[in-house]
Scaffold this active site. Structure first.
Site, PDB file in Angstrom:
ATOM      1  N   ASP A  90      37.328  40.043  33.615  1.00 44.76           N
ATOM      2  CA  ASP A  90      37.220  38.489  33.506  1.00 44.76           C
ATOM      3  C   ASP A  90      35.862  38.268  33.158  1.00 44.76           C
ATOM      4  O   ASP A  90      34.884  38.658  33.948  1.00 44.76           O
ATOM      5  CB  ASP A  90      38.108  37.994  34.695  1.00 44.76           C
TER       6      ASP A  90
ATOM      7  N   ASN B 101      49.435  32.646  36.439  1.00 40.82           N
ATOM      8  CA  ASN B 101      49.474  31.365  36.437  1.00 40.82           C
ATOM      9  C   ASN B 101      50.381  30.881  35.197  1.00 40.82           C
ATOM     10  O   ASN B 101      50.296  31.409  34.175  1.00 40.82           O
ATOM     11  CB  ASN B 101      48.087  30.655  36.250  1.00 40.82           C
TER      12      ASN B 101
ATOM     13  N   GLN C  49      46.707  27.236  34.511  1.00 37.20           N
ATOM     14  CA  GLN C  49      46.637  28.007  33.298  1.00 37.20           C
ATOM     15  C   GLN C  49      45.621  27.531  32.312  1.00 37.20           C
ATOM     16  O   GLN C  49      46.010  26.593  31.695  1.00 37.20           O
ATOM     17  CB  GLN C  49      47.944  28.583  32.759  1.00 37.20           C
TER      18      GLN C  49
ATOM     19  N   VAL D  47      44.172  29.775  29.609  1.00 37.34           N
ATOM     20  CA  VAL D  47      44.749  30.567  28.122  1.00 37.34           C
ATOM     21  C   VAL D  47      46.336  30.799  28.108  1.00 37.34           C
ATOM     22  O   VAL D  47      46.796  31.383  28.963  1.00 37.34           O
ATOM     23  CB  VAL D  47      43.795  31.955  28.439  1.00 37.34           C
TER      24      VAL D  47
ATOM     25  N   HIS E 171      48.963  36.563  31.148  1.00 35.21           N
ATOM     26  CA  HIS E 171      48.155  37.451  31.561  1.00 35.21           C
ATOM     27  C   HIS E 171      48.174  37.725  33.306  1.00 35.21           C
ATOM     28  O   HIS E 171      48.388  36.862  33.756  1.00 35.21           O
ATOM     29  CB  HIS E 171      46.559  37.002  31.152  1.00 35.21           C
TER      30      HIS E 171
ATOM     31  N   HIS F 246      46.032  38.393  36.732  1.00 35.85           N
ATOM     32  CA  HIS F 246      44.747  38.764  37.312  1.00 35.85           C
ATOM     33  C   HIS F 246      44.617  39.723  38.431  1.00 35.85           C
ATOM     34  O   HIS F 246      45.710  39.423  39.483  1.00 35.85           O
ATOM     35  CB  HIS F 246      44.133  37.281  38.152  1.00 35.85           C
TER      36      HIS F 246
HETATM   37  P1  AMP Z   1      44.104  31.102  33.770  1.00 40.72           P
HETATM   38  O1  AMP Z   1      43.187  29.911  34.332  1.00 40.72           O
HETATM   39  O2  AMP Z   1      45.055  31.823  34.688  1.00 40.72           O
HETATM   40  O3  AMP Z   1      44.784  30.943  32.321  1.00 40.72           O
HETATM   41  O4  AMP Z   1      42.845  32.265  33.353  1.00 40.72           O
HETATM   42  C1  AMP Z   1      42.208  32.610  32.183  1.00 40.72           C
HETATM   43  C2  AMP Z   1      40.972  33.492  32.746  1.00 40.72           C
HETATM   44  O5  AMP Z   1      40.640  34.026  31.455  1.00 40.72           O
HETATM   45  C3  AMP Z   1      39.870  32.830  33.216  1.00 40.72           C
HETATM   46  O6  AMP Z   1      39.784  33.648  34.696  1.00 40.72           O
HETATM   47  C4  AMP Z   1      38.672  33.097  32.458  1.00 40.72           C
HETATM   48  O7  AMP Z   1      37.454  33.368  33.254  1.00 40.72           O
HETATM   49  C5  AMP Z   1      39.243  34.167  31.527  1.00 40.72           C
HETATM   50  N1  AMP Z   1      38.519  34.384  30.262  1.00 40.72           N
HETATM   51  C6  AMP Z   1      38.458  33.349  29.468  1.00 40.72           C
HETATM   52  N2  AMP Z   1      37.909  33.716  28.237  1.00 40.72           N
HETATM   53  C7  AMP Z   1      37.537  34.903  28.660  1.00 40.72           C
HETATM   54  C8  AMP Z   1      36.814  36.019  27.714  1.00 40.72           C
HETATM   55  N3  AMP Z   1      36.399  35.874  26.530  1.00 40.72           N
HETATM   56  N4  AMP Z   1      36.787  37.305  28.195  1.00 40.72           N
HETATM   57  C9  AMP Z   1      37.240  37.616  29.475  1.00 40.72           C
HETATM   58  N5  AMP Z   1      37.759  36.616  30.532  1.00 40.72           N
HETATM   59  C10 AMP Z   1      37.973  35.404  29.931  1.00 40.72           C
END
Ligand code: AMP
Length: 111
Positions: A29, A85, A92, A94, A98, A100
């Site tokens: 991450d 999430n 969430q 992205v 995914h 974590h």
């Molecule tokens: P979520 O809130 O569950 O959607 O988590 C998305 C996660 O993606 C967050 O912990 C971000 O820090 C991580 N993230 C976003 N962009 C990148 C990236 N380019 N490389 C690695 N992690 C990322």
């Protein structure tokens, strides 16, 4: 919708990859909340766990298996959190499924 994770899968954005096969990718991450914070994702574009169809359930088995392998490799097998999430109310950001994998310190409350 092209997400940042799809760009990582396609090699259009860099990532610190720690596992990859034809179906699954795992990478660190970019904004870790603990010493070990890895994202495990299916390469198939599935927005969230609520959208996961019966035919894709085998991906869940494989993600759990990858999490177990990575937990051992990163020496956190004795205590970690594996979470996803689902949707804006969960935080969430992205919209590509995914998980974590978080560990390496004493973890706090869930929410
Ligand atoms: P979520 O809130 O569950 O959607 O988590 C998305 C996660 O993606 C967050 O912990 C971000 O820090 C991580 N993230 C976003 N962009 C990148 C990236 N380019 N490389 C690695 N992690 C990322």
């Amino acid at each position: 919708m092209t997400t940042v994770f799809k760009k990582i899968i396609d090699g259009e954005l860099p990532a610190d990859k720690v596992f990859e096969n034809d179906r699954i990718l795992a990478f660190k991450d970019i904004n870790p909340v603990a010493p070990i914070h890895i994202l495990i994702i299916p390469k198939k574009e599935i927005p969230d766990i609520q959208s996961l169809s019966e035919e894709d359930l085998d991906l869940m088995k494989e993600i759990v298996s990858v999490a177990q392998v990575l937990a051992k490799r990163f020496d956190i097998a004795e205590g970690y959190r594996l979470l996803t999430n689902n949707g804006p109310l969960s935080g969430q950001i992205v919209p590509h499924l995914h998980f974590h994998l978080i560990g390496g310190r004493q973890l706090g409350a869930m929410a």
